[in-house]
Motif scaffolding. Structure first.
Motif, PDB file in Angstrom:
ATOM      1  N   GLY A   1      -2.743 -38.367  71.702  1.00 37.38           N
ATOM      2  CA  GLY A   1      -1.426 -38.170  71.104  1.00 37.38           C
ATOM      3  C   GLY A   1      -0.980 -36.729  71.228  1.00 37.38           C
ATOM      4  N   ASP A   2       0.327 -36.512  71.177  1.00 38.30           N
ATOM      5  CA  ASP A   2       0.830 -35.150  71.333  1.00 38.30           C
ATOM      6  C   ASP A   2       0.919 -34.479  69.964  1.00 38.30           C
ATOM      7  OD1 ASP A   2       2.821 -36.773  70.405  1.00 38.30           O
ATOM      8  OD2 ASP A   2       4.418 -35.841  71.610  1.00 38.30           O
ATOM      9  N   TYR A   3      -0.233 -34.419  69.298  1.00 36.45           N
ATOM     10  CA  TYR A   3      -0.308 -33.743  68.002  1.00 36.45           C
ATOM     11  C   TYR A   3      -1.632 -32.987  67.936  1.00 36.45           C
ATOM     12  CZ  TYR A   3      -2.980 -38.038  67.078  1.00 36.45           C
ATOM     13  OH  TYR A   3      -3.880 -39.081  67.149  1.00 36.45           O
ATOM     14  N   PRO A   4      -1.680 -31.917  67.164  1.00 37.00           N
ATOM     15  CA  PRO A   4      -2.928 -31.155  67.046  1.00 37.00           C
ATOM     16  C   PRO A   4      -3.943 -31.867  66.164  1.00 37.00           C
ATOM     17  CG  PRO A   4      -1.238 -30.210  65.640  1.00 37.00           C
ATOM     18  CD  PRO A   4      -0.560 -31.288  66.434  1.00 37.00           C
ATOM     19  N   VAL A   5      -5.212 -31.535  66.371  1.00 40.54           N
ATOM     20  CA  VAL A   5      -6.315 -32.154  65.632  1.00 40.54           C
ATOM     21  C   VAL A   5      -7.249 -31.063  65.122  1.00 40.54           C
ATOM     22  CG1 VAL A   5      -8.293 -33.735  65.762  1.00 40.54           C
ATOM     23  CG2 VAL A   5      -6.206 -34.229  67.072  1.00 40.54           C
ATOM     24  N   VAL A   6      -7.695 -31.207  63.884  1.00 40.94           N
ATOM     25  CA  VAL A   6      -8.719 -30.322  63.311  1.00 40.94           C
ATOM     26  C   VAL A   6      -9.891 -31.193  62.856  1.00 40.94           C
ATOM     27  CG1 VAL A   6      -9.302 -28.748  61.425  1.00 40.94           C
ATOM     28  CG2 VAL A   6      -7.085 -28.547  62.576  1.00 40.94           C
ATOM     29  N   PHE A   7     -11.099 -30.828  63.301  1.00 42.33           N
ATOM     30  CA  PHE A   7     -12.308 -31.545  62.904  1.00 42.33           C
ATOM     31  C   PHE A   7     -12.926 -30.869  61.682  1.00 42.33           C
ATOM     32  CE2 PHE A   7     -11.717 -32.697  67.303  1.00 42.33           C
ATOM     33  CZ  PHE A   7     -12.077 -34.032  67.332  1.00 42.33           C
ATOM     34  N   ILE A   8     -13.435 -31.674  60.764  1.00 42.93           N
ATOM     35  CA  ILE A   8     -14.035 -31.129  59.551  1.00 42.93           C
ATOM     36  C   ILE A   8     -15.435 -31.700  59.334  1.00 42.93           C
ATOM     37  CG2 ILE A   8     -11.842 -30.703  58.380  1.00 42.93           C
ATOM     38  CD1 ILE A   8     -12.340 -33.317  56.789  1.00 42.93           C
ATOM     39  N   ASP A   9     -16.251 -30.947  58.614  1.00 42.82           N
ATOM     40  CA  ASP A   9     -17.567 -31.353  58.113  1.00 42.82           C
ATOM     41  C   ASP A   9     -18.610 -31.542  59.200  1.00 42.82           C
ATOM     42  OD1 ASP A   9     -19.383 -32.104  55.994  1.00 42.82           O
ATOM     43  OD2 ASP A   9     -19.180 -34.170  56.671  1.00 42.82           O
ATOM     44  N   ARG A  10     -18.272 -32.227  60.285  1.00 44.04           N
ATOM     45  CA  ARG A  10     -19.236 -32.529  61.339  1.00 44.04           C
ATOM     46  C   ARG A  10     -18.732 -31.991  62.674  1.00 44.04           C
ATOM     47  NH1 ARG A  10     -20.036 -38.917  59.755  1.00 44.04           N
ATOM     48  NH2 ARG A  10     -20.812 -38.582  57.636  1.00 44.04           N
TER      49      ARG A  10
ATOM     50  N   VAL B   1      -6.291 -27.963  56.522  1.00 40.85           N
ATOM     51  CA  VAL B   1      -4.868 -28.256  56.656  1.00 40.85           C
ATOM     52  C   VAL B   1      -4.062 -26.984  56.921  1.00 40.85           C
ATOM     53  CG1 VAL B   1      -4.220 -28.108  54.205  1.00 40.85           C
ATOM     54  CG2 VAL B   1      -2.997 -29.669  55.725  1.00 40.85           C
ATOM     55  N   GLU B   2      -4.519 -25.853  56.415  1.00 40.02           N
ATOM     56  CA  GLU B   2      -3.838 -24.590  56.736  1.00 40.02           C
ATOM     57  C   GLU B   2      -3.931 -24.296  58.233  1.00 40.02           C
ATOM     58  OE1 GLU B   2      -5.787 -21.922  54.097  1.00 40.02           O
ATOM     59  OE2 GLU B   2      -4.555 -22.469  52.354  1.00 40.02           O
ATOM     60  N   GLN B   3      -5.101 -24.555  58.820  1.00 37.76           N
ATOM     61  CA  GLN B   3      -5.253 -24.364  60.259  1.00 37.76           C
ATOM     62  C   GLN B   3      -4.407 -25.370  61.031  1.00 37.76           C
ATOM     63  OE1 GLN B   3      -6.548 -22.036  62.035  1.00 37.76           O
ATOM     64  NE2 GLN B   3      -6.263 -23.024  64.023  1.00 37.76           N
ATOM     65  N   LEU B   4      -4.376 -26.618  60.547  1.00 37.25           N
ATOM     66  CA  LEU B   4      -3.590 -27.645  61.234  1.00 37.25           C
ATOM     67  C   LEU B   4      -2.103 -27.300  61.215  1.00 37.25           C
ATOM     68  CD1 LEU B   4      -3.765 -30.434  62.642  1.00 37.25           C
ATOM     69  CD2 LEU B   4      -3.225 -31.449  60.426  1.00 37.25           C
ATOM     70  N   LEU B   5      -1.604 -26.830  60.070  1.00 37.53           N
ATOM     71  CA  LEU B   5      -0.178 -26.505  59.977  1.00 37.53           C
ATOM     72  C   LEU B   5       0.189 -25.340  60.891  1.00 37.53           C
ATOM     73  CD1 LEU B   5       0.597 -26.996  56.173  1.00 37.53           C
ATOM     74  CD2 LEU B   5       1.077 -28.535  58.087  1.00 37.53           C
ATOM     75  N   LYS B   6      -0.757 -24.435  61.132  1.00 36.82           N
ATOM     76  CA  LYS B   6      -0.498 -23.374  62.107  1.00 36.82           C
ATOM     77  C   LYS B   6      -0.248 -23.980  63.488  1.00 36.82           C
ATOM     78  CE  LYS B   6      -3.322 -19.749  59.921  1.00 36.82           C
ATOM     79  NZ  LYS B   6      -4.535 -18.913  60.073  1.00 36.82           N
ATOM     80  N   ARG B   7      -1.052 -24.993  63.829  1.00 37.00           N
ATOM     81  CA  ARG B   7      -0.875 -25.658  65.124  1.00 37.00           C
ATOM     82  C   ARG B   7       0.441 -26.433  65.160  1.00 37.00           C
ATOM     83  NH1 ARG B   7      -4.131 -22.785  68.243  1.00 37.00           N
ATOM     84  NH2 ARG B   7      -6.326 -22.894  67.607  1.00 37.00           N
ATOM     85  N   VAL B   8       0.747 -27.099  64.064  1.00 36.14           N
ATOM     86  CA  VAL B   8       2.004 -27.862  63.992  1.00 36.14           C
ATOM     87  C   VAL B   8       3.195 -26.935  64.202  1.00 36.14           C
ATOM     88  CG1 VAL B   8       3.507 -29.178  62.444  1.00 36.14           C
ATOM     89  CG2 VAL B   8       1.051 -29.677  62.527  1.00 36.14           C
ATOM     90  N   GLU B   9       3.088 -25.717  63.670  1.00 37.02           N
ATOM     91  CA  GLU B   9       4.182 -24.753  63.799  1.00 37.02           C
ATOM     92  C   GLU B   9       4.177 -24.041  65.141  1.00 37.02           C
ATOM     93  OE1 GLU B   9       6.633 -24.562  61.685  1.00 37.02           O
ATOM     94  OE2 GLU B   9       5.662 -26.098  60.457  1.00 37.02           O
ATOM     95  N   GLY B  10       3.222 -24.389  66.014  1.00 35.21           N
ATOM     96  CA  GLY B  10       3.276 -23.882  67.381  1.00 35.21           C
ATOM     97  C   GLY B  10       2.256 -22.827  67.756  1.00 35.21           C
ATOM     98  N   SER B  11       1.257 -22.573  66.902  1.00 30.67           N
ATOM     99  CA  SER B  11       0.257 -21.562  67.237  1.00 30.67           C
ATOM    100  C   SER B  11      -0.503 -21.952  68.496  1.00 30.67           C
ATOM    101  CB  SER B  11      -0.735 -21.397  66.074  1.00 30.67           C
ATOM    102  OG  SER B  11      -1.825 -20.590  66.470  1.00 30.67           O
ATOM    103  N   GLN B  12      -0.619 -21.001  69.434  1.00 26.68           N
ATOM    104  CA  GLN B  12      -1.335 -21.227  70.691  1.00 26.68           C
ATOM    105  C   GLN B  12      -2.623 -20.409  70.759  1.00 26.68           C
ATOM    106  OE1 GLN B  12      -0.303 -23.534  72.975  1.00 26.68           O
ATOM    107  NE2 GLN B  12       1.280 -24.032  71.474  1.00 26.68           N
ATOM    108  N   ASP B  13      -3.097 -19.934  69.605  1.00 25.04           N
ATOM    109  CA  ASP B  13      -4.323 -19.149  69.570  1.00 25.04           C
ATOM    110  C   ASP B  13      -5.511 -19.978  70.054  1.00 25.04           C
ATOM    111  OD1 ASP B  13      -2.856 -17.087  68.542  1.00 25.04           O
ATOM    112  OD2 ASP B  13      -3.438 -17.444  66.456  1.00 25.04           O
ATOM    113  N   GLU B  14      -6.592 -19.289  70.414  1.00 30.45           N
ATOM    114  CA  GLU B  14      -7.810 -19.976  70.842  1.00 30.45           C
ATOM    115  C   GLU B  14      -8.351 -20.827  69.686  1.00 30.45           C
ATOM    116  OE1 GLU B  14      -9.468 -20.006  73.876  1.00 30.45           O
ATOM    117  OE2 GLU B  14      -7.560 -19.151  74.530  1.00 30.45           O
TER     118      GLU B  14
END
Length: 331
Positions: free
Chosen positions: A141-150, A302-315
């Motif tokens: 999907g054309d959405y960012p993903v953040v993995f947690i815990d594992r 979710v703070e990291q995910l929202l950065k991606r949603v807002e367009g962050s292209q950081d590593e």
């Protein structure tokens, strides 16, 4: 029903300012934002999310996929994560959709496909960690993903994790410093990174203090109350003097065995569990535990995910949160 004009009058601002606050389309001072949000709450105003989505090409909805199992009380851990996520999303005008993989790879893949067919802005996932997982295929999907815990093997992406190895190492080291040399280790099924890391922490603590690693003192089984009870029984009969139990539900089983057999804690058997829940504070004696920062993990994810949603292209980032050893009367 209240309208945007009613909110503007209540907050003593223009309707355009209310719109900017809701849609994030222009800078608005924090004091003004607070007035608008307070007015919206008092008037029970809900923006038209369909219209908002069409204007912004965003759904203001985030998906969360976690492995909940009916008999496993670690579900409280994932619900604490969800609470942390929801707090941040609420402050930013987003909604949350929760889905369950049931700790099953095929179910996880199906749920990801469902999210792919929906209009979400991002996904937070605690992966099942099966050996055959191929997230690159499912997460198309054309959405960012953040993995947690594992930590899914072979994947480079945003990860928010807890230092399981450090927490276990500290707990076992504490038992060693209190005179224990025969320390039993009880874990759920290995192959999940969290379980593997806790086992590594246990072994490292023994090695650092020149104590032998005895395979007879390490017990693995399904993460259930019954297995915790049975494995504690086996280790008690093997004459260990301390137990480290690497998950909450098996800790419950181990404590039940010790109480049933009237084993004196910590005189005859010291014990440290994993995760910190209210029941652990009312055992006799109260249980020492390694606490995971579940709520904080959710917020960081979710703070990291929202950065991606807002367009962050950081590593891609990997954030490791510290666990905490809480000493009570059981060790």
């Amino acid at each position: 029903m209240a309208s945007i004009k009613d909110v503007a009058i209540k907050a003593q601002v223009s309707t355009a300012t209310v719109s900017h606050v809701i849609n994030g389309t222009r800078f608005v001072a924090e004091e003004t934002k607070d007035k608008v949000f307070s007015a919206m709450e008092e008037l029970d105003y809900r923006p038209n999310r369909i219209a908002r989505s069409l204007r912004s090409r965003k759904s203001y909805t985030i998906g969360l996929l976690v492995p909940l199992v009916a008999e496993d009380t670690s579900n409280f851990f994932f619900m604490s994560i969800a609470n942390g996520i929801e707090q941040v999303l609420k402050d930013n005008g987003y909604n949350l959709i929760l889905s369950n993989s049931n700790e099953d790879v095929d179910t996880e893949r199906d749920q990801i496909r469902v999210f792919n067919s929906q209009f979400i802005d991002g996904l937070i996932i605690a992966p099942v960690n099966g050996e055959d997982c191929n997230y690159e295929k499912e997460l198309s999907g054309d959405y960012p993903v953040v993995f947690i815990d594992r930590h899914p093997a072979g994947l480079n992406g945003d990860m928010i994790l807890v230092d399981n190895r450090q927490g276990t190492h500290e707990a076992v080291t504490t038992l060693i410093k209190r005179g224990h040399e025969k320390i039993g280790f009880i874990t759920g099924s290995l192959g999940i990174t969290t379980s593997d890391e806790r086992l590594e922490g246990y072994k490292e603590a023994l090695e650092n203090h020149q104590l032998p690693i005895d395979e007879n003192y390490m017990k693995e089984g399904p993460a259930t109350f019954q297995q915790g009870y049975q494995l504690a029984k086996e280790l008690h009969e093997a004459k260990v003097t301390a137990l480290f139990v690497a998950n909450n539900v098996m800790t419950m089983g181990a404590v039940s065995y010790l109480q049933e057999k009237e084993v004196k804690v910590p005189e005859e058997m010291a014990i440290i569990g994993y995760d910190d829940y209210d029941w652990m504070k009312i055992t006799s004696p109260p249980l020492s535990v390694v606490r995971q920062p579940a709520f904080e993990l959710g917020k960081a994810a979710v703070e990291q995910l929202l950065k991606r949603v807002e367009g962050s292209q950081d590593e891609p980032v990997e954030i490791m949160l510290d666990s905490e050893l809480i000493l009570r009367g059981s060790c």
